[in-house]
Scaffold this motif. Structure first.
Motif: not given
Length: 121
Positions: A46-48, A52-54, A92-98
């Motif tokens: 959660l901290s990472l 994270h930038e953006g 694409g092949t990756w999942v981005y988390y926020r």
């Protein structure tokens, strides 16, 4: 069916514990979120993500930070997602988390001492 914490239910949890007691449903919803971040790996994830930038992080940026397998990281991300703390989007092949900053704000608000004479160290 998603087990994600409904954000609407968290709205009722904004009053600090020292100001008024939680209802049983509020306690259940808060406990689910606090339980999700009680694990050191999940808290670090959660901290990472939050720092994270953006404001979002690719799962590919998260896995190298831990000495656990990819499936274990996926499990921890799923727990955070189901607790309503993060959201993910496949690109694409990756999942981005926020993170959901409003949920984190509600969690922190409930821990703020009220004006009922509670002494803080």
């Amino acid at each position: 069916m998603s087990k994600q914490l409904p954000l609407v239910a968290m709205d009722a949890c904004c009053s600090p514990l020292a100001r008024e007691p939680l209802s049983a449903p509020q306690a259940v919803e808060l406990a689910r979120a606090f339980k999700a971040i009680s694990d050191p790996v999940r808290l670090r994830l959660l901290s990472l993500i939050a720092s994270h930038e953006g404001g979002e992080a690719c799962v590919c940026d998260l896995t190298d930070a831990f000495d656990v397998t990819g499936p274990t990281i996926s499990h921890h991300l799923k727990v955070l997602r189901e607790a309503g703390l993060i959201d993910g989007e496949r690109r694409g092949t990756w999942v981005y988390y926020r993170v959901h900053p409003e949920v984190l704000a509600r969690l922190s608000a409930v821990l703020v001492p009220g004006e009922s004479g509670v002494v803080t160290a």
